[in-house]
Design a protein around this motif. Structure first.
Motif, PDB file in Angstrom:
ATOM      1  N   ARG A  58     -31.036 -25.521 -43.104  1.00 52.84           N
ATOM      2  CA  ARG A  58     -31.505 -25.325 -44.102  1.00 52.84           C
ATOM      3  C   ARG A  58     -31.103 -26.455 -45.146  1.00 52.84           C
ATOM      4  NH1 ARG A  58     -34.071 -20.740 -45.456  1.00 52.84           N
ATOM      5  NH2 ARG A  58     -34.453 -19.552 -43.480  1.00 52.84           N
ATOM      6  N   ASP A  59     -30.298 -27.585 -44.501  1.00 51.76           N
ATOM      7  CA  ASP A  59     -30.013 -28.506 -45.575  1.00 51.76           C
ATOM      8  C   ASP A  59     -30.260 -30.239 -45.197  1.00 51.76           C
ATOM      9  OD1 ASP A  59     -27.753 -28.825 -43.545  1.00 51.76           O
ATOM     10  OD2 ASP A  59     -26.556 -28.074 -44.960  1.00 51.76           O
ATOM     11  N   GLY A  60     -30.562 -30.031 -43.800  1.00 49.84           N
ATOM     12  CA  GLY A  60     -31.457 -31.193 -43.611  1.00 49.84           C
ATOM     13  C   GLY A  60     -30.634 -32.133 -42.331  1.00 49.84           C
ATOM     14  N   ARG A  61     -29.281 -31.279 -41.782  1.00 46.05           N
ATOM     15  CA  ARG A  61     -28.072 -31.817 -41.451  1.00 46.05           C
ATOM     16  C   ARG A  61     -28.605 -31.834 -39.609  1.00 46.05           C
ATOM     17  NH1 ARG A  61     -22.311 -30.879 -43.589  1.00 46.05           N
ATOM     18  NH2 ARG A  61     -23.657 -28.503 -44.042  1.00 46.05           N
ATOM     19  N   LEU A  62     -27.381 -32.142 -38.729  1.00 45.80           N
ATOM     20  CA  LEU A  62     -27.865 -32.144 -37.332  1.00 45.80           C
ATOM     21  C   LEU A  62     -26.498 -30.587 -37.433  1.00 45.80           C
ATOM     22  CD1 LEU A  62     -29.541 -32.136 -35.311  1.00 45.80           C
ATOM     23  CD2 LEU A  62     -28.175 -33.785 -34.502  1.00 45.80           C
ATOM     24  N   TYR A  63     -26.916 -30.228 -36.744  1.00 45.16           N
ATOM     25  CA  TYR A  63     -25.343 -28.897 -36.826  1.00 45.16           C
ATOM     26  C   TYR A  63     -25.556 -28.806 -35.029  1.00 45.16           C
ATOM     27  CZ  TYR A  63     -25.960 -27.098 -40.914  1.00 45.16           C
ATOM     28  OH  TYR A  63     -25.940 -26.555 -42.447  1.00 45.16           O
ATOM     29  N   ARG A  64     -24.288 -28.228 -34.367  1.00 44.62           N
ATOM     30  CA  ARG A  64     -24.003 -28.576 -33.039  1.00 44.62           C
ATOM     31  C   ARG A  64     -24.293 -28.210 -32.394  1.00 44.62           C
ATOM     32  NH1 ARG A  64     -18.039 -26.545 -32.067  1.00 44.62           N
ATOM     33  NH2 ARG A  64     -18.219 -27.438 -29.938  1.00 44.62           N
ATOM     34  N   PHE A  65     -24.740 -28.110 -31.075  1.00 42.73           N
ATOM     35  CA  PHE A  65     -25.830 -27.364 -30.276  1.00 42.73           C
ATOM     36  C   PHE A  65     -25.222 -26.735 -29.363  1.00 42.73           C
ATOM     37  CE2 PHE A  65     -28.903 -31.212 -29.702  1.00 42.73           C
ATOM     38  CZ  PHE A  65     -29.116 -30.770 -30.906  1.00 42.73           C
ATOM     39  N   ARG A  66     -25.545 -25.240 -29.336  1.00 43.15           N
ATOM     40  CA  ARG A  66     -25.224 -24.033 -28.624  1.00 43.15           C
ATOM     41  C   ARG A  66     -25.875 -24.166 -26.389  1.00 43.15           C
ATOM     42  NH1 ARG A  66     -23.403 -20.139 -32.181  1.00 43.15           N
ATOM     43  NH2 ARG A  66     -24.640 -20.958 -34.470  1.00 43.15           N
ATOM     44  N   ALA A  67     -24.841 -23.486 -26.518  1.00 44.37           N
ATOM     45  CA  ALA A  67     -25.420 -23.804 -25.078  1.00 44.37           C
ATOM     46  C   ALA A  67     -26.336 -23.735 -24.385  1.00 44.37           C
ATOM     47  CB  ALA A  67     -24.117 -23.393 -23.854  1.00 44.37           C
ATOM     48  N   GLY A  68     -27.286 -23.048 -24.566  1.00 47.75           N
ATOM     49  CA  GLY A  68     -28.276 -22.485 -24.062  1.00 47.75           C
ATOM     50  C   GLY A  68     -28.777 -23.262 -23.037  1.00 47.75           C
ATOM     51  N   ALA A  69     -29.332 -25.158 -24.153  1.00 49.31           N
ATOM     52  CA  ALA A  69     -30.762 -25.832 -23.535  1.00 49.31           C
ATOM     53  C   ALA A  69     -30.022 -26.305 -22.110  1.00 49.31           C
ATOM     54  CB  ALA A  69     -30.623 -26.395 -24.348  1.00 49.31           C
ATOM     55  N   ALA A  70     -27.661 -26.107 -22.030  1.00 45.79           N
ATOM     56  CA  ALA A  70     -27.291 -26.913 -21.419  1.00 45.79           C
ATOM     57  C   ALA A  70     -27.464 -26.022 -19.848  1.00 45.79           C
ATOM     58  CB  ALA A  70     -26.294 -27.178 -21.381  1.00 45.79           C
ATOM     59  N   TRP A  71     -27.876 -24.811 -20.557  1.00 45.90           N
ATOM     60  CA  TRP A  71     -27.118 -23.487 -18.820  1.00 45.90           C
ATOM     61  C   TRP A  71     -28.507 -23.834 -18.435  1.00 45.90           C
ATOM     62  CZ3 TRP A  71     -30.207 -19.257 -17.545  1.00 45.90           C
ATOM     63  CH2 TRP A  71     -29.505 -18.328 -17.255  1.00 45.90           C
ATOM     64  N   LEU A  72     -30.212 -23.436 -19.534  1.00 47.29           N
ATOM     65  CA  LEU A  72     -31.053 -23.820 -18.947  1.00 47.29           C
ATOM     66  C   LEU A  72     -31.487 -25.198 -17.498  1.00 47.29           C
ATOM     67  CD1 LEU A  72     -33.627 -23.023 -21.175  1.00 47.29           C
ATOM     68  CD2 LEU A  72     -32.979 -21.295 -19.024  1.00 47.29           C
ATOM     69  N   ALA A  73     -30.875 -26.029 -18.118  1.00 47.04           N
ATOM     70  CA  ALA A  73     -30.375 -27.662 -17.043  1.00 47.04           C
ATOM     71  C   ALA A  73     -30.004 -27.475 -16.187  1.00 47.04           C
ATOM     72  CB  ALA A  73     -30.661 -28.513 -18.577  1.00 47.04           C
ATOM     73  N   LEU A  74     -29.029 -26.915 -15.954  1.00 47.47           N
ATOM     74  CA  LEU A  74     -28.250 -26.798 -15.213  1.00 47.47           C
ATOM     75  C   LEU A  74     -28.705 -25.474 -13.926  1.00 47.47           C
ATOM     76  CD1 LEU A  74     -24.967 -27.499 -16.890  1.00 47.47           C
ATOM     77  CD2 LEU A  74     -25.503 -29.494 -14.854  1.00 47.47           C
ATOM     78  N   GLU A  75     -28.785 -24.673 -14.435  1.00 42.59           N
ATOM     79  CA  GLU A  75     -29.677 -23.265 -13.941  1.00 42.59           C
ATOM     80  C   GLU A  75     -30.721 -23.599 -12.546  1.00 42.59           C
ATOM     81  OE1 GLU A  75     -28.359 -20.690 -12.560  1.00 42.59           O
ATOM     82  OE2 GLU A  75     -26.406 -21.035 -13.563  1.00 42.59           O
ATOM     83  N   ALA A  76     -31.957 -24.591 -13.373  1.00 42.17           N
ATOM     84  CA  ALA A  76     -32.833 -25.306 -13.448  1.00 42.17           C
ATOM     85  C   ALA A  76     -32.898 -26.750 -12.386  1.00 42.17           C
ATOM     86  CB  ALA A  76     -34.154 -25.319 -14.316  1.00 42.17           C
ATOM     87  N   GLN A  77     -31.676 -27.329 -12.384  1.00 40.52           N
ATOM     88  CA  GLN A  77     -31.791 -28.107 -12.348  1.00 40.52           C
ATOM     89  C   GLN A  77     -32.922 -29.025 -12.373  1.00 40.52           C
ATOM     90  OE1 GLN A  77     -28.754 -30.034  -9.819  1.00 40.52           O
ATOM     91  NE2 GLN A  77     -28.271 -29.019 -11.553  1.00 40.52           N
ATOM     92  N   CYS A  78     -33.119 -29.309 -13.548  1.00 43.44           N
ATOM     93  CA  CYS A  78     -34.012 -30.124 -14.118  1.00 43.44           C
ATOM     94  C   CYS A  78     -33.830 -31.836 -15.518  1.00 43.44           C
ATOM     95  CB  CYS A  78     -35.725 -29.352 -15.167  1.00 43.44           C
ATOM     96  SG  CYS A  78     -34.834 -28.839 -15.989  1.00 43.44           S
ATOM     97  N   PRO A  79     -34.499 -31.772 -15.532  1.00 43.80           N
ATOM     98  CA  PRO A  79     -34.197 -32.640 -16.799  1.00 43.80           C
ATOM     99  C   PRO A  79     -34.166 -32.666 -18.028  1.00 43.80           C
ATOM    100  CG  PRO A  79     -35.974 -33.922 -16.425  1.00 43.80           C
ATOM    101  CD  PRO A  79     -35.662 -32.614 -14.906  1.00 43.80           C
ATOM    102  N   VAL A  80     -33.687 -33.400 -19.217  1.00 39.54           N
ATOM    103  CA  VAL A  80     -33.800 -32.737 -20.355  1.00 39.54           C
ATOM    104  C   VAL A  80     -34.381 -33.907 -21.041  1.00 39.54           C
ATOM    105  CG1 VAL A  80     -32.772 -31.494 -22.570  1.00 39.54           C
ATOM    106  CG2 VAL A  80     -31.763 -31.374 -20.504  1.00 39.54           C
ATOM    107  N   VAL A  81     -35.628 -33.748 -22.019  1.00 42.70           N
ATOM    108  CA  VAL A  81     -35.838 -34.651 -22.488  1.00 42.70           C
ATOM    109  C   VAL A  81     -35.448 -34.528 -24.184  1.00 42.70           C
ATOM    110  CG1 VAL A  81     -37.631 -36.117 -23.792  1.00 42.70           C
ATOM    111  CG2 VAL A  81     -38.093 -35.405 -21.610  1.00 42.70           C
ATOM    112  N   PRO A  82     -34.673 -34.991 -25.232  1.00 42.63           N
ATOM    113  CA  PRO A  82     -33.597 -34.862 -26.162  1.00 42.63           C
ATOM    114  C   PRO A  82     -35.119 -35.768 -27.415  1.00 42.63           C
ATOM    115  CG  PRO A  82     -32.319 -36.720 -25.442  1.00 42.63           C
ATOM    116  CD  PRO A  82     -33.811 -36.342 -24.435  1.00 42.63           C
TER     117      PRO A  82
END
Length: 208
Positions: free
Chosen positions: A109-133
């Motif tokens: 809501r204020d344009g700042r970048l908030y800390r990332f939760r672990a869901g994307a990392a969990w998915l990547a590690l479980e699927a063993q697939c790359p993450v494109v930021p």
């Protein structure tokens, strides 16, 4: 799309085939439309189940649109909503698809970048697939909170270098591996977006 003159940078960083996660900052409701429209591959985001169950002309338009861009319906008010969302995303990845996710959890809501939760990392590690930021800029002005339709504004979508989770994380405890993958994604998005780091987690608003 040409009407909005989007600037697309690094689209060739998205692998041409196989499962991949697009992990993006989140500035506006329109982000889940902007990314699929400029991505070189069809990308699916989770979408509220209500978008698929409405009635009348408005309901038909909503259902048709979200289906056309590959959105995956999820009941966010269900007791197991978070795990159900991850399960659906993981199934999509294991079928070879591209899945889009906002690791901040909800829009800034204020344009700042908030800390990332672990869901994307969990998915990547479980699927063993790359993450494109992915780093978006300009979409908050494109469709501000409360706007009924997009404005004619230029916006930018940057696709970063893929993060290979199959290297450097295998020998770590699961929790530490997720945190380090999350941090790697965050640092890439932060560098591309130029946002100010918030230093805290973002909390979901009622209309987010």
């Amino acid at each position: 799309m040409a009407l909005w003159r989007p600037e697309i940078i690094g689209a060739d960083n998205v692998p041409e085939q196989g499962p991949v996660i697009l992990a993006s900052n989140h500035l506006s409701f329109i982000d889940s439309v902007a990314i699929p429209l400029v991505s070189p591959r069809q990308v699916s985001f989770l979408a509220k189940e209500e978008y698929f169950t409405g009635t009348g002309v408005r309901g038909w338009v909503s259902r048709t649109w979200f289906t056309s861009i590959g959105s995956i319906p999820v009941d966010r008010d269900h007791a197991r909503a978070a795990q159900e969302s991850l399960d659906k995303a993981l199934a999509h990845l294991r079928s070879g698809g591209v899945f889009g996710i906002y690791p901040e959890g909800t829009r800034s809501r204020d344009g700042r970048l908030y800390r990332f939760r672990a869901g994307a990392a969990w998915l990547a590690l479980e699927a063993q697939c790359p993450v494109v930021p992915v780093a978006l800029s300009g979409t908050a002005a494109l469709m501000p909170v409360g706007a009924r339709a997009p404005r004619i504004k230029k916006f930018t979508v940057r696709f970063g270098t893929p993060i290979d989770v199959t290297r450097g994380y295998g020998g770590l405890p699961a929790g530490l591996a997720r945190r380090r993958v999350s941090d790697a994604i965050y640092e890439s998005v932060l560098a591309m977006s130029g946002q100010e780091p918030a230093g805290a987690y973002n909390e979901r608003q009622a209309d987010a």
